[in-house]
Design an enzyme around this catalytic site. Structure first.
Site, PDB file in Angstrom:
ATOM      1  CD  GLU A   1       3.060   4.760 -43.919  1.00 24.59           C
ATOM      2  OE1 GLU A   1       2.609   3.690 -43.381  1.00 24.59           O
ATOM      3  OE2 GLU A   1       2.176   5.833 -43.745  1.00 24.59           O
TER       4      GLU A   1
ATOM      5  CD  GLU B   1      -1.060  -0.615 -45.290  1.00 22.70           C
ATOM      6  OE1 GLU B   1      -1.166  -0.424 -44.060  1.00 22.70           O
ATOM      7  OE2 GLU B   1      -0.665   0.290 -46.224  1.00 22.70           O
TER       8      GLU B   1
ATOM      9  CG  ASN C   1      -2.425   3.423 -48.085  1.00 21.45           C
ATOM     10  OD1 ASN C   1      -2.347   2.307 -48.208  1.00 21.45           O
ATOM     11  ND2 ASN C   1      -2.865   4.069 -47.114  1.00 21.45           N
ATOM     12  CD  GLU C   2      -5.236   1.831 -44.891  1.00 19.95           C
ATOM     13  OE1 GLU C   2      -5.623   2.656 -44.014  1.00 19.95           O
ATOM     14  OE2 GLU C   2      -5.019   0.662 -44.408  1.00 19.95           O
TER      15      GLU C   2
HETATM   16  O1  AHR Z   1       1.234   0.589 -41.296  1.00 17.48           O
HETATM   17  C1  AHR Z   1       0.654   1.815 -40.778  1.00 17.48           C
HETATM   18  C2  AHR Z   1      -0.905   2.025 -41.202  1.00 17.48           C
HETATM   19  O2  AHR Z   1      -1.971   1.396 -41.450  1.00 17.48           O
HETATM   20  C3  AHR Z   1      -0.691   2.733 -42.811  1.00 17.48           C
HETATM   21  O3  AHR Z   1      -0.136   4.093 -43.111  1.00 17.48           O
HETATM   22  C4  AHR Z   1      -1.954   2.657 -43.324  1.00 17.48           C
HETATM   23  O4  AHR Z   1      -1.968   2.330 -44.851  1.00 17.48           O
HETATM   24  C5  AHR Z   1      -2.886   1.686 -42.259  1.00 17.48           C
HETATM   25  O5  AHR Z   1      -3.869   1.928 -41.827  1.00 17.48           O
END
Ligand code: AHR
Length: 523
Positions: free
Chosen positions: A48, A325, A195-196
């Site tokens: 990231e 993740e 994402n999330e």
């Molecule tokens: O990996 C760190 C963060 O954790 C990511 O950006 C997010 O998707 C998760 O909450």
């Protein structure tokens, strides 16, 4: 001949029964029942725009004195290739839902900047963008996994991104790609739709997100013979309502619309005690060791429960679980930017990696992909860098050890083992998975969670032929040993020979707090 085989089988059973009473750690392999392929994508990674993951960890720019190929560090690429990296997820994480891909293409000195509001509020100069990421994947020899922006982007923006990377037609987006020096489409297969979205990706309800998913996925087109594998945002930890709602809404769609969701993600970070007490990555007690391992073992329960919901609505298993993740999340190293999530990596991280990878293997029939967070300099990394120096973490050695399982056929195992107990709480002391590769070699990966005691393990190989065995181990003197810059690595892999083989049995003495891989070659 048949009789001889029968007698051999009965003798093996009797020997095994005798051992059963003598030992408390018994593992039975069933190679005859091996049928599920362990996708290499269970060994995936995540990078990231966060702290020093991309910038410094991967990207140093073409003019750097650190050896690089087109701006990408050669030492990092070479170590990751050696480890066996099958895919890489990018650009986030939370960053993905603020990322506008067009700012990251074209001449680097003309790219607009942005504030990375999620991670430290630093200025992102966009010098690492789509072309650089896909170049990195080519250098690594791995498949790209791109996460599109649903939270603050538009359907058109994501649709054009897919066209830019995947179309070989004549179009404004493909002209743009060609003008940026890439004639041919990359054929990216894996595409995350946000994402999330329940949190940093837009704080949506599952009902609202599902409708967004259908819109964004629909316009993320398939080009040529490339079929996108569209990963929907799935639950956080034990949010079973999210899974239930997503799958229920999916099941009501037509067969044609259902193809817009091929994977459902799950995020689960291992915490030492909780978000309020993540603890130090390197300074911890046996109590912390135990609670971290207990918390990580929970991944099995989470997978089982989410899969039970998914199976209810999808008995044909058209939607795979994508654990995109996972890993340890501790306090940042003292003195580092709290927004950069930089943590060291000890033998405890290696044990956690071994437990999770074994668990993913054992669920290989339903898990389509998994990605540890994150690849370099962030959370549970494979690699740490400091200027021109690079350190391979204990977790790196586990991934390298386990690469033998990639693409192999899962061997079902049954485990009966003693518990490892602290303050009246227990976890199984032994964790295991096994597979058979194309050449017929069997690999068994075992983890001994107990930091205090050797663990004798009897493995019934389920074979009636002679075998030769070799072994590799990862362990260290102290449970919080780690590898540091400028020092010889403390936690690395070594040859292992504490086993005896005979009569279809393998008696292994697992060192305390260790990970062992045994390679069994039938003669
Ligand atoms: O990996 C760190 C963060 O954790 C990511 O950006 C997010 O998707 C998760 O909450």
């Amino acid at each position: 001949m048949k009789n001889a085989k029968r007698i051999f089988f009965i003798i093996s059973l009797l020997t095994f029964a005798k051992l059963l009473s003598a030992q408390d750690n018994i593992i039975i392999l069933q190679p005859g029942k091996a049928q599920t392929t362990i996708s290499k994508h269970l060994y995936g990674h995540f990078a990231e725009h966060l702290g020093h993951c991309i910038y410094e960890g991967i990207w140093v720019g073409e003019n750097s004195t650190i050896p690089n190929v087109r701006g990408i560090r050669t030492d990092v690429v070479s170590a990751l290739r050696d480890m066996g990296i099958p895919n890489l997820r990018w650009p986030g994480g939370c960053f993905a839902d603020e990322y506008h891909w067009k700012n990251g293409i074209g001449p680097r000195d003309k790219r607009p900047t942005m504030i990375n509001t999620n991670w430290g509020g630093v200025t992102e100069d966009n010098s690492f963008g789509t072309n650089e990421f896909l170049d990195l994947c080519e250098q690594l020899g791995c498949e790209p996994v791109i996460t599109g922006n649903v939270g603050s982007g538009s359907v058109e923006e994501m649709s054009q991104w897919v066209e830019y990377v995947n179309s070989d037609n004549i179009s404004p987006m493909t002209d743009l790609r060609k003008a940026n020096g890439h004639e041919k489409a990359w054929k990216v297969k894996f595409w995350g739709i946000g994402n999330e979205s329940w949190g940093c990706g837009g704080a949506m309800s599952p009902e609202f997100y599902f409708d967004q998913l259908m819109r964004y996925s629909n316009f993320a087109r398939d080009y040529g013979d490339n079929r996108l594998f569209r990963v929907a945002v799935g639950p956080n930890v034990d949010d079973y309502n999210w899974t239930e709602t997503m799958m229920r809404l999916w099941s009501k769609k037509s067969w044609w619309e259902q193809r817009l969701m091929n994977g459902l993600s799950l995020h689960y970070y291992t915490l030492c005690h909780g978000w309020g007490d993540k603890g130090s990555a390197t300074v911890f007690t046996e109590k912390d060791w135990f609670s971290t391992l207990k918390n990580t073992c929970r991944i099995d329960e989470l997978i089982n429960k989410h899969l039970a919901i998914m199976d209810k609505y999808d008995p044909e298993h058209r939607v795979g679980l994508v654990v995109d993740e996972w890993g340890n999340w501790f306090d940042v190293e003292p003195g580092t930017n709290p927004g950069f999530l930089f943590q060291q990596n000890t033998l405890r991280d290696a044990i956690v990696a071994g437990i999770n990878l074994n668990t993913f293997n054992n669920h290989a029939d339903r898990i389509a992909m998994a990605n540890i967070a994150q690849m370099v300099n962030v959370l549970q990394s494979m690699i740490l860098t400091k200027k021109e120096q690079m350190v391979l973490t204990p977790t790196y050695y586990v991934f390298r050890m386990f690469k033998v399982h990639q693409g192999a056929t899962l061997i079902p195992v049954t485990v009966s083992c003693r518990d490892y107990t602290v303050d009246g709480e227990s976890v199984p002391s032994i964790n295991v998975s096994a597979s058979k590769d194309v050449s017929g070699k069997i690999h068994v990966t075992l983890v001994n969670l107990d930091p205090n005691a050797e663990n004798p393990v009897n493995v019934n190989l389920g074979l009636n032929q002679n075998v030769s065995v070799t072994g590799e181990v990862i362990t260290s003197k102290n449970m919080n040993d780690y590898n540091d810059f400028g020092q010889a690595p403390k936690v690395t892999s070594a040859k292992f020979d504490k086993f005896k083989v005979g009569n279809g049995q393998l008696n292994v003495t697992m060192p305390s707090k260790s990970i062992v891989c045994l390679e069994i070659t039938p003669k």
